[in-house]
Design a protein around this motif. Structure first.
Motif, PDB file in Angstrom:
ATOM      1  N   ARG A  32       3.449  -0.543 -11.379  1.00  0.00           N
ATOM      2  CA  ARG A  32       2.149   0.063 -11.098  1.00  0.00           C
ATOM      3  C   ARG A  32       1.229  -0.041 -12.316  1.00  0.00           C
ATOM      4  O   ARG A  32       0.073  -0.443 -12.199  1.00  0.00           O
ATOM      5  CB  ARG A  32       2.288   1.528 -10.680  1.00  0.00           C
ATOM      6  N   LEU A  38       5.005   8.839  -0.588  1.00  0.00           N
ATOM      7  CA  LEU A  38       3.794   9.626  -0.421  1.00  0.00           C
ATOM      8  C   LEU A  38       2.877   8.979   0.605  1.00  0.00           C
ATOM      9  O   LEU A  38       2.803   7.747   0.703  1.00  0.00           O
ATOM     10  CB  LEU A  38       3.037   9.738  -1.754  1.00  0.00           C
ATOM     11  N   ASP A  39       2.167   9.800   1.364  1.00  0.00           N
ATOM     12  CA  ASP A  39       1.189   9.266   2.313  1.00  0.00           C
ATOM     13  C   ASP A  39       0.039   8.595   1.581  1.00  0.00           C
ATOM     14  O   ASP A  39      -0.516   7.593   2.053  1.00  0.00           O
ATOM     15  CB  ASP A  39       0.652  10.386   3.212  1.00  0.00           C
ATOM     16  N   SER A  40      -0.341   9.154   0.444  1.00  0.00           N
ATOM     17  CA  SER A  40      -1.410   8.577  -0.371  1.00  0.00           C
ATOM     18  C   SER A  40      -1.260   9.088  -1.786  1.00  0.00           C
ATOM     19  O   SER A  40      -0.611  10.113  -2.031  1.00  0.00           O
ATOM     20  CB  SER A  40      -2.785   8.956   0.181  1.00  0.00           C
ATOM     21  N   LEU A  41      -1.858   8.358  -2.713  1.00  0.00           N
ATOM     22  CA  LEU A  41      -1.795   8.768  -4.112  1.00  0.00           C
ATOM     23  C   LEU A  41      -2.921   9.745  -4.439  1.00  0.00           C
ATOM     24  O   LEU A  41      -4.078   9.476  -4.107  1.00  0.00           O
ATOM     25  CB  LEU A  41      -1.908   7.554  -5.035  1.00  0.00           C
ATOM     26  N   PRO A  42      -2.613  10.842  -5.102  1.00  0.00           N
ATOM     27  CA  PRO A  42      -3.688  11.723  -5.568  1.00  0.00           C
ATOM     28  C   PRO A  42      -4.448  11.033  -6.698  1.00  0.00           C
ATOM     29  O   PRO A  42      -3.896  10.188  -7.402  1.00  0.00           O
ATOM     30  CB  PRO A  42      -2.944  12.962  -6.071  1.00  0.00           C
ATOM     31  N   ASP A  92       4.780   7.008  -8.914  1.00  0.00           N
ATOM     32  CA  ASP A  92       3.462   6.408  -9.155  1.00  0.00           C
ATOM     33  C   ASP A  92       2.460   7.479  -9.570  1.00  0.00           C
ATOM     34  O   ASP A  92       1.686   7.302 -10.521  1.00  0.00           O
ATOM     35  CB  ASP A  92       2.953   5.696  -7.898  1.00  0.00           C
ATOM     36  N   ALA A  93       2.464   8.590  -8.865  1.00  0.00           N
ATOM     37  CA  ALA A  93       1.548   9.682  -9.186  1.00  0.00           C
ATOM     38  C   ALA A  93       1.878  10.289 -10.543  1.00  0.00           C
ATOM     39  O   ALA A  93       0.983  10.747 -11.271  1.00  0.00           O
ATOM     40  CB  ALA A  93       1.613  10.754  -8.089  1.00  0.00           C
ATOM     41  N   ASN A 105       0.802  -1.218   0.000  1.00  0.00           N
ATOM     42  CA  ASN A 105       0.000   0.000   0.000  1.00  0.00           C
ATOM     43  C   ASN A 105       0.837   1.271   0.000  1.00  0.00           C
ATOM     44  O   ASN A 105       0.283   2.370   0.027  1.00  0.00           O
ATOM     45  CB  ASN A 105      -0.948   0.001   1.205  1.00  0.00           C
ATOM     46  N   ARG A 106       2.148   1.115  -0.036  1.00  0.00           N
ATOM     47  CA  ARG A 106       2.976   2.312  -0.082  1.00  0.00           C
ATOM     48  C   ARG A 106       2.877   2.973  -1.459  1.00  0.00           C
ATOM     49  O   ARG A 106       2.641   2.302  -2.464  1.00  0.00           O
ATOM     50  CB  ARG A 106       4.431   1.966   0.219  1.00  0.00           C
ATOM     51  N   ALA A 107       3.058   4.267  -1.499  1.00  0.00           N
ATOM     52  CA  ALA A 107       2.977   5.020  -2.746  1.00  0.00           C
ATOM     53  C   ALA A 107       4.217   5.895  -2.882  1.00  0.00           C
ATOM     54  O   ALA A 107       4.806   6.321  -1.880  1.00  0.00           O
ATOM     55  CB  ALA A 107       1.715   5.874  -2.777  1.00  0.00           C
ATOM     56  N   TRP A 108       4.562   6.178  -4.118  1.00  0.00           N
ATOM     57  CA  TRP A 108       5.779   6.918  -4.417  1.00  0.00           C
ATOM     58  C   TRP A 108       5.481   8.029  -5.411  1.00  0.00           C
ATOM     59  O   TRP A 108       4.487   7.974  -6.148  1.00  0.00           O
ATOM     60  CB  TRP A 108       6.858   5.976  -4.975  1.00  0.00           C
TER      61      TRP A 108
END
Length: 599
Positions: free
Chosen positions: A63, A201-205, A31-32, A25-28
């Motif tokens: 991804r 990132l805390d979360s993906l936009p 990825d965005a 569930n980690r995001a980078w």
């Protein structure tokens, strides 16, 4: 245009990543960024791998599953950009090219310049080592980081950016795509900091709605100015239309044909540009050339009104023809002035214009047709197909090469992706916008193989046979681009018009020798590609292609092409080495060496 469905042996079936294991569930940051490329509907990203965008590379694979966009591995950065240029020229859909750090950008600069001069949009994605010096690895990140990387190409891209955060990078990509697809089109460059890519990132936009950031529709011509053009062209006794950078669809082709027939205007076309008008039509003047032919130059002097539809170097062409001052009235339709700058002179000479439309040619032609009085006359009959002459005896020439290709492709729709400088426009008629895709824009030798691969990739599913007739010097410089075609199973036929010389410069050396009273026989020195002769067939085989040749006469070339075309129609990539005698079409040779007119 239609596309084949992905399947075994197709490019889309190649390089399939393994599915991920347990969900992570980690995001980078990358990825965005990758999500934006998918939202922009970029089908492919051509690249030569580089660590400066390793984060984005991982996101594209793990991804997005290496699809939409799919990576196309190239063996040189120049090929990646050339491939993207060729793809757009064949289908009108832009793709991306990724260049590693400052060194990859240096490799790719010539191809970017070609795309700039050709007004072709390419989304060039760059990368740099961490701009924050405290985050750089010893040595390698220091030599692969630049203070202002975009400065290397800023004079021949429409826009560039080096965003410093994930939100800024996402916005930069949206803006870059909007700018590059707005006329006059051209390449753009977005340089993505390695640290931004690898930022957790805390979360993906959410992915952006790319439809809200599309290029604006083309502007309609000013009504009052259009009325003036209607009056001028309707009253012309000897109108001439110069077809330059115009639309590539069948609909825009048909409108240009209707316009010429309505005005009963003579038409000139340009071998530097893609097919724009049927060259066997009674209104077409002679054969298209890289330079204006004597018959086209005479028509310029005799015309009372010239309609120039974004003609390349209109000012220089009129001046060379002696039709600049005191000559015909000129209706100029071109948005090109919006990208002219003080570094590159690819804009050509300053043309005179009695009516100047800052518009793309296609909406102007549509509006003009609607405003012209009276009905269009019935269409004129075009000439019949060029006869497939029987093979000539003796050595092979470029004319013999063209005749052999005609004999080998009866009933087939052929797309000539490229032709060499020695090609005579009379050798092959163009009757469809995909019959010919033009040259590279900037005259950067080595671009042909990469552009051929990109165009052939875009032509899949159209039912057309993609053929690139390339010079031997151009092929040698860009040869490794053909590995990408073999790897991704791209059907493509490359014919090397092999005169074993950088012959363009032999023509110039002959001119200099004659002027100075020196031996013309020495013109080949420092130009020859011989002793040893490159073995193109074996080189092609080493890259995974079917390699055939050398063919030294028309009968041998007929046999070689029959075998090669069967291979291409079965889904393969083939190269045929055709040993031709050195020589240029007369108009080309004279244009290359004549003295310019001075005013």
């Amino acid at each position: 245009m239609p596309r084949d469905e992905p399947g075994p042996g197709r490019a889309e079936a190649m390089d399939r990543p393994q599915p991920s294991g347990a969900p992570d569930n980690r995001a980078w940051g990358s990825d965005a960024i990758a999500d934006v490329l998918r939202a922009l509907d970029i089908p492919f990203i051509a690249l030569n791998p580089g660590a400066s965008y390793r984060g984005l590379h991982d996101s594209l694979v793990n991804r997005l599953g290496n699809t939409a966009p799919q990576m196309l591995v190239c063996l040189h950065e120049e090929h990646a950009v050339s491939l993207a240029q060729g793809y757009y020229k064949a289908c009108g859909r832009p793709i991306a090219a990724a260049l590693h750090s400052n060194v990859g950008l240096m490799h790719g600069t010539m191809a970017i310049f070609n795309a700039w001069c050709d007004r072709v949009p390419v989304l060039v994605i760059g990368a740099t080592g961490p701009v924050d010096a405290a985050r750089r690895r010893p040595w390698i990140d220091w030599i692969h980081t630049a203070q202002d990387q975009g400065a290397l190409i800023r004079n021949y891209v429409k826009w560039d950016a080096q965003p410093a955060s994930v939100p800024a990078t996402r916005e930069a990509l949206l803006r870059a795509h909007q700018i590059m697809t707005t006329a006059p089109r051209g390449p753009v460059y977005v340089n993505i900091d390695a640290a931004v890519q690898e930022m957790p990132l805390d979360s993906l936009p959410p992915p952006p709605d790319a439809n809200r950031y599309r290029a604006p529709p083309p502007a309609a011509p000013d009504p009052a100015l259009l009325a003036n053009a209607v009056a001028l062209l309707s009253g012309a006794k000897r109108p001439l239309i110069l077809m330059g950078r115009v639309g590539r669809t069948e609909a825009t082709w048909a409108e240009r044909l209707r316009l010429a027939e309505h005005l009963r205007a003579k038409v000139g076309t340009d071998l530097k540009l893609p097919a724009s008008f049927p060259t066997d039509h009674p209104l077409h003047l002679g054969a298209p050339g890289t330079f204006a032919s004597p018959s086209l130059q005479a028509a310029m002097r005799e015309a009372d009104v010239i309609l120039a539809l974004d003609w390349v170097d209109l000012g220089g062409t009129l001046r060379s023809a002696g039709a600049e001052e005191g000559g015909p009235q000129v209706v100029l339709v071109s948005p090109d002035q919006r990208v002219h700058n003080g570094w590159s002179f690819d804009h050509g000479g300053l043309p005179p214009a009695d009516l100047y439309f800052d518009n793309e040619p296609d909406p102007f032609v549509t509006a003009l047709l609607a405003a012209l009085p009276g009905d269009s006359p019935p269409p004129a009959a075009a000439a019949g197909p060029q006869p497939p002459a029987t093979p000539s005896e003796g050595g092979l020439t470029i004319a013999g090469l063209a005749a052999s290709l005609r004999r080998s492709t009866p009933g087939r729709e052929v797309t000539l992706i490229r032709v060499p400088l020695g090609w005579d426009g009379a050798l092959w008629h163009f009757r469809h916008p995909l019959d010919y895709l033009g040259q590279d824009g900037g005259g950067g030798i080595g671009s042909g193989p990469g552009m051929a691969v990109g165009a052939a990739l875009a032509l899949r599913g159209t039912g057309r046979l993609p053929v690139a007739v390339l010079g031997d010097g151009d092929t040698m410089m860009g040869l490794s681009a053909l590995w990408t075609a073999a790897h991704y199973r791209v059907p493509l036929l490359v014919i090397v018009s092999n005169n074993r010389s950088f012959f363009n410069d032999e023509v110039h050396q002959e001119r200099v020798a004659k002027e100075r009273g020196r031996p013309v026989e020495n013109k080949w020195v420092g130009q020859a590609i011989s002793d040893p002769d490159p073995d193109f067939a074996r080189l092609a085989e080493g890259l995974g292609l079917l390699g055939i040749g050398p063919a030294t006469d028309e009968a041998a070339l007929d046999a070689a092409l029959a075998r090669a075309i069967a291979h291409v129609e079965a889904g393969g990539t083939a190269l045929v080495d055709a040993r031709v005698a050195p020589g240029y079409a007369p108009s080309m040779a004279s244009a290359l060496t004549r003295e310019p007119k001075h005013t």
